[in-house]
Design a protein around this motif. Sequence first.
Motif, PDB file in Angstrom:
ATOM      1  N   ASN A   1      24.062 -26.603 -77.556  1.00  0.00           N
ATOM      2  CA  ASN A   1      23.959 -25.339 -76.623  1.00  0.00           C
ATOM      3  C   ASN A   1      25.246 -24.873 -76.289  1.00  0.00           C
ATOM      4  O   ASN A   1      25.124 -24.022 -75.509  1.00  0.00           O
TER       5      ASN A   1
ATOM      6  N   GLY B   1      30.563 -25.662 -61.147  1.00  0.00           N
ATOM      7  CA  GLY B   1      29.839 -26.865 -62.242  1.00  0.00           C
ATOM      8  C   GLY B   1      28.740 -27.334 -61.533  1.00  0.00           C
ATOM      9  O   GLY B   1      28.023 -26.889 -60.526  1.00  0.00           O
ATOM     10  N   ASP B   2      28.582 -28.516 -61.771  1.00  0.00           N
ATOM     11  CA  ASP B   2      27.263 -29.269 -61.222  1.00  0.00           C
ATOM     12  C   ASP B   2      27.098 -29.284 -59.956  1.00  0.00           C
ATOM     13  O   ASP B   2      26.169 -29.472 -59.387  1.00  0.00           O
TER      14      ASP B   2
ATOM     15  N   ALA C   1      28.208 -36.879 -74.267  1.00  0.00           N
ATOM     16  CA  ALA C   1      26.951 -36.161 -75.089  1.00  0.00           C
ATOM     17  C   ALA C   1      27.249 -36.655 -76.603  1.00  0.00           C
ATOM     18  O   ALA C   1      28.519 -36.555 -77.060  1.00  0.00           O
TER      19      ALA C   1
ATOM     20  N   GLY D   1      38.812 -32.171 -59.969  1.00  0.00           N
ATOM     21  CA  GLY D   1      37.869 -32.359 -60.932  1.00  0.00           C
ATOM     22  C   GLY D   1      38.231 -31.882 -62.176  1.00  0.00           C
ATOM     23  O   GLY D   1      38.458 -30.697 -62.400  1.00  0.00           O
ATOM     24  N   SER D   2      38.186 -32.675 -63.147  1.00  0.00           N
ATOM     25  CA  SER D   2      38.495 -32.325 -64.491  1.00  0.00           C
ATOM     26  C   SER D   2      37.448 -32.291 -65.772  1.00  0.00           C
ATOM     27  O   SER D   2      38.004 -32.545 -66.985  1.00  0.00           O
ATOM     28  N   GLY D   3      36.401 -31.925 -65.261  1.00  0.00           N
ATOM     29  CA  GLY D   3      35.049 -31.636 -66.260  1.00  0.00           C
ATOM     30  C   GLY D   3      35.218 -30.246 -66.913  1.00  0.00           C
ATOM     31  O   GLY D   3      36.524 -29.712 -66.323  1.00  0.00           O
ATOM     32  N   PRO D   4      34.290 -29.864 -67.467  1.00  0.00           N
ATOM     33  CA  PRO D   4      34.698 -28.492 -68.262  1.00  0.00           C
ATOM     34  C   PRO D   4      34.583 -27.320 -66.985  1.00  0.00           C
ATOM     35  O   PRO D   4      35.570 -26.378 -67.214  1.00  0.00           O
ATOM     36  N   ALA D   5      34.108 -27.406 -65.655  1.00  0.00           N
ATOM     37  CA  ALA D   5      34.299 -26.449 -64.512  1.00  0.00           C
ATOM     38  C   ALA D   5      35.696 -26.527 -64.166  1.00  0.00           C
ATOM     39  O   ALA D   5      36.428 -25.496 -64.123  1.00  0.00           O
TER      40      ALA D   5
ATOM     41  N   ILE E   1      41.191 -37.678 -55.297  1.00  0.00           N
ATOM     42  CA  ILE E   1      41.316 -36.887 -54.161  1.00  0.00           C
ATOM     43  C   ILE E   1      40.222 -37.456 -52.882  1.00  0.00           C
ATOM     44  O   ILE E   1      38.993 -37.439 -53.437  1.00  0.00           O
TER      45      ILE E   1
ATOM     46  N   LYS F   1      31.641 -38.098 -68.012  1.00  0.00           N
ATOM     47  CA  LYS F   1      30.321 -37.287 -68.336  1.00  0.00           C
ATOM     48  C   LYS F   1      30.477 -36.207 -69.558  1.00  0.00           C
ATOM     49  O   LYS F   1      29.730 -36.454 -70.554  1.00  0.00           O
TER      50      LYS F   1
ATOM     51  N   THR G   1      33.794 -31.131 -58.687  1.00  0.00           N
ATOM     52  CA  THR G   1      33.494 -32.861 -58.831  1.00  0.00           C
ATOM     53  C   THR G   1      32.453 -33.199 -59.386  1.00  0.00           C
ATOM     54  O   THR G   1      32.458 -34.608 -59.596  1.00  0.00           O
ATOM     55  N   GLY G   2      31.622 -32.399 -60.072  1.00  0.00           N
ATOM     56  CA  GLY G   2      30.405 -33.007 -60.604  1.00  0.00           C
ATOM     57  C   GLY G   2      29.431 -33.656 -59.717  1.00  0.00           C
ATOM     58  O   GLY G   2      29.988 -33.504 -58.483  1.00  0.00           O
TER      59      GLY G   2
ATOM     60  N   TYR H   1      22.471 -28.443 -64.982  1.00  0.00           N
ATOM     61  CA  TYR H   1      23.574 -29.116 -65.481  1.00  0.00           C
ATOM     62  C   TYR H   1      23.931 -28.792 -67.019  1.00  0.00           C
ATOM     63  O   TYR H   1      23.333 -29.450 -67.761  1.00  0.00           O
ATOM     64  N   GLN H   2      25.055 -28.013 -67.181  1.00  0.00           N
ATOM     65  CA  GLN H   2      25.109 -27.674 -68.761  1.00  0.00           C
ATOM     66  C   GLN H   2      26.610 -27.245 -68.471  1.00  0.00           C
ATOM     67  O   GLN H   2      27.343 -26.568 -67.689  1.00  0.00           O
ATOM     68  N   TYR H   3      27.330 -27.440 -69.591  1.00  0.00           N
ATOM     69  CA  TYR H   3      28.685 -27.520 -70.053  1.00  0.00           C
ATOM     70  C   TYR H   3      29.221 -25.911 -69.805  1.00  0.00           C
ATOM     71  O   TYR H   3      30.023 -25.654 -69.201  1.00  0.00           O
TER      72      TYR H   3
HETATM   73  C1  FAD Z   1      24.667 -38.157 -71.682  1.00  0.00           C
HETATM   74  C2  FAD Z   1      24.958 -36.640 -71.255  1.00  0.00           C
HETATM   75  C3  FAD Z   1      24.528 -35.671 -72.088  1.00  0.00           C
HETATM   76  C4  FAD Z   1      24.942 -34.377 -72.006  1.00  0.00           C
HETATM   77  N1  FAD Z   1      24.658 -33.334 -72.893  1.00  0.00           N
HETATM   78  C5  FAD Z   1      24.794 -31.944 -72.671  1.00  0.00           C
HETATM   79  C6  FAD Z   1      24.579 -31.193 -73.631  1.00  0.00           C
HETATM   80  O1  FAD Z   1      24.261 -31.549 -74.947  1.00  0.00           O
HETATM   81  N2  FAD Z   1      24.768 -29.695 -73.318  1.00  0.00           N
HETATM   82  C7  FAD Z   1      25.218 -29.489 -72.020  1.00  0.00           C
HETATM   83  O2  FAD Z   1      25.237 -28.115 -71.669  1.00  0.00           O
HETATM   84  N3  FAD Z   1      25.348 -30.104 -71.028  1.00  0.00           N
HETATM   85  C8  FAD Z   1      25.103 -31.584 -71.312  1.00  0.00           C
HETATM   86  N4  FAD Z   1      25.285 -32.689 -70.286  1.00  0.00           N
HETATM   87  C9  FAD Z   1      25.648 -32.033 -68.818  1.00  0.00           C
HETATM   88  C10 FAD Z   1      27.087 -31.761 -68.752  1.00  0.00           C
HETATM   89  O3  FAD Z   1      27.852 -32.820 -69.118  1.00  0.00           O
HETATM   90  C11 FAD Z   1      27.478 -31.451 -67.448  1.00  0.00           C
HETATM   91  O4  FAD Z   1      26.752 -30.292 -66.922  1.00  0.00           O
HETATM   92  C12 FAD Z   1      28.891 -31.148 -67.149  1.00  0.00           C
HETATM   93  O5  FAD Z   1      29.771 -32.051 -67.577  1.00  0.00           O
HETATM   94  C13 FAD Z   1      29.416 -30.600 -65.772  1.00  0.00           C
HETATM   95  O6  FAD Z   1      30.676 -30.282 -65.660  1.00  0.00           O
HETATM   96  P1  FAD Z   1      31.459 -30.456 -64.291  1.00  0.00           P
HETATM   97  O7  FAD Z   1      32.832 -30.023 -64.635  1.00  0.00           O
HETATM   98  O8  FAD Z   1      30.730 -29.581 -63.374  1.00  0.00           O
HETATM   99  O9  FAD Z   1      31.366 -31.993 -63.961  1.00  0.00           O
HETATM  100  P2  FAD Z   1      31.736 -33.153 -64.544  1.00  0.00           P
HETATM  101  O10 FAD Z   1      31.849 -33.035 -66.138  1.00  0.00           O
HETATM  102  O11 FAD Z   1      30.869 -34.267 -64.028  1.00  0.00           O
HETATM  103  O12 FAD Z   1      33.176 -33.461 -64.129  1.00  0.00           O
HETATM  104  C14 FAD Z   1      33.766 -33.772 -62.948  1.00  0.00           C
HETATM  105  C15 FAD Z   1      34.861 -34.326 -62.960  1.00  0.00           C
HETATM  106  O13 FAD Z   1      35.582 -34.615 -61.875  1.00  0.00           O
HETATM  107  C16 FAD Z   1      36.228 -35.830 -61.478  1.00  0.00           C
HETATM  108  N5  FAD Z   1      36.188 -35.913 -60.027  1.00  0.00           N
HETATM  109  C17 FAD Z   1      35.302 -35.966 -59.282  1.00  0.00           C
HETATM  110  N6  FAD Z   1      35.562 -36.208 -58.085  1.00  0.00           N
HETATM  111  C18 FAD Z   1      36.968 -36.289 -58.003  1.00  0.00           C
HETATM  112  C19 FAD Z   1      37.710 -36.414 -57.027  1.00  0.00           C
HETATM  113  N7  FAD Z   1      37.559 -36.565 -55.771  1.00  0.00           N
HETATM  114  N8  FAD Z   1      39.394 -36.439 -57.293  1.00  0.00           N
HETATM  115  C20 FAD Z   1      39.466 -36.253 -58.709  1.00  0.00           C
HETATM  116  N9  FAD Z   1      38.636 -36.146 -59.831  1.00  0.00           N
HETATM  117  C21 FAD Z   1      37.147 -36.084 -59.139  1.00  0.00           C
HETATM  118  C22 FAD Z   1      34.954 -36.839 -62.157  1.00  0.00           C
HETATM  119  O14 FAD Z   1      35.689 -38.052 -62.452  1.00  0.00           O
HETATM  120  C23 FAD Z   1      34.788 -35.932 -63.547  1.00  0.00           C
HETATM  121  O15 FAD Z   1      35.757 -36.308 -64.547  1.00  0.00           O
HETATM  122  C24 FAD Z   1      25.172 -33.773 -70.601  1.00  0.00           C
HETATM  123  C25 FAD Z   1      25.118 -34.811 -69.756  1.00  0.00           C
HETATM  124  C26 FAD Z   1      25.403 -36.377 -69.795  1.00  0.00           C
HETATM  125  C27 FAD Z   1      25.362 -37.213 -68.779  1.00  0.00           C
END
Ligand code: FAD
Length: 287
Positions: free
Chosen positions: A50, A259-260, A45, A11-15, A82, A41, A110-111, A266-268
Motif C-alpha cells: 500500500n 506518525g503512529d 513488514a 525517531g527514525s521511522g518513516p515519520a 532520547i 518496525k 517515536t512510534g 498505523y501506516q507508512y
Molecule cells: C510487522 C508489521 C508489518 C507492517 N506492515 C505495514 C504495511 O504493509 N503497510 C503499512 O502502511 N504499514 C505497515 N506497518 C505499520 C508501519 O510499520 C508503521 O505505521 C510505521 O512504521 C510508523 O512509522 P513511525 O515513524 O511513526 O514509527 P516507527 O516506524 O515505529 O519508528 C519510530 C522509531 O523511533 C525510534 N525511537 C523511539 N523512541 C525514541 C527515542 N526516545 N529516541 C530515539 N529514537 C526513538 C524507534 O526505535 C523507532 O525506530 C507494519 C507494522 C508491523 C509491525
Amino acid sequence: MNERADIAVIGSGPAGVSAAITAVVRNKKVILFGDMSSQSKLGKAHQIANYPGLYGVSGFELQEALKRHLDALHIIPYPQKITNVYAMGSYFTLLSGQEQFEAKSIIVATGVSFGKPLPGENQFLGHGVSYCATCDGMLYRNKKIAVIGYSKTEEKEVNFLAELSNKLYYVPLYKEPVAVDSRCEIIQGTPAAINGSKTVETLSLKSKEGEKILSVDGVFILRDSIPPAQLVEGLAIEENYIVVDRQMRTNISGVFAAGDITGTPYQYIKAAGEGNVAALSAVSYLG
Ligand SMILES: Cc1cc2nc3c(=O)[nH]c(=O)nc-3n(C[C@H](O)[C@H](O)[C@H](O)COP(=O)(O)OP(=O)(O)OC[C@H]3O[C@@H](n4cnc5c(N)ncnc54)[C@H](O)[C@@H]3O)c2cc1C
C-alpha cells in the motif's frame, strides 16, 4: 555540548525520516535521533502493498531506501535514545544519558512500541520505577533491582546497572541470545505487575514454572520507546497518543508530532505524510 540545531527529530521511522528530509530540503539544521541499524518496525513488514509507487517492496528494502535518501542529503542519524526533553524558553534541551543536545524546535516521531504500561508502572514512576539507567542508576547504588529489557540494544545499560547495584535480576523480552555481565541473574518470564506500598517492593512475573516474585528496590523498564508524556513534560495526551492539530502542532509551542504516535491508522504513508507536515510547520514556526 553540540551546536544548537533548528529542529531535533526524535525517531527514525518513516515519520522521522520524512520530517528530517523535508527540513533539510528547507535549509534547516536538523538533528535526527534513532537507531537505524537495528531491526525496527519499519523493517519488519514482509511485503508492502500500500505504499504508492513501491508495490511489493519489503519493509527491509524500504528501510534501506530511506537510509540511502538520508545519505544523499548528508543526514547522519544519531543512534542515541532520547530520554527527556526540557523546554528552556526559546529552545529545548534533549538528554540522552550523559549527553545533551539543544534545538529550537522538536518533532516527536517515536512510534508506539512502548505498549501498555504494566500494572503499577505509572503508580511507582519516580518511586522505584525508572526508564533511564544513566539518569537514575546512581539512586540504586548497592540496592536490589530488576531490569526489563525489550531489545538487545539495552544490554549496555544493563551492564552499567550491574556495576552499581548489589543484585540485578535481568528479564530479557527478546529472542536473541542474551550477553550481559555475569553479575546479572537472568530471569525468564513475562512481567505481570510492580507492587509496593509507597515505593517499589516486588516485581511479579508469569512463567512456565508458575508465578515468580522478585523482591527489589527498583524496576528499570528499558523499551525502544518512552511514553511521550515522560519524554516531554506537559505534552497533551489522549488515549496514549499525542494530541495534534492538522499542522501536527502539539499543545507546546515549538513541539510537533508525527506518525503512529499521533494515532491510528498505523501506516507508512500516513507516518511519512505527517512527518512532512510536521517539518513544514516547524520551518514556519522558526521563520
Ligand atoms: C510487522 C508489521 C508489518 C507492517 N506492515 C505495514 C504495511 O504493509 N503497510 C503499512 O502502511 N504499514 C505497515 N506497518 C505499520 C508501519 O510499520 C508503521 O505505521 C510505521 O512504521 C510508523 O512509522 P513511525 O515513524 O511513526 O514509527 P516507527 O516506524 O515505529 O519508528 C519510530 C522509531 O523511533 C525510534 N525511537 C523511539 N523512541 C525514541 C527515542 N526516545 N529516541 C530515539 N529514537 C526513538 C524507534 O526505535 C523507532 O525506530 C507494519 C507494522 C508491523 C509491525
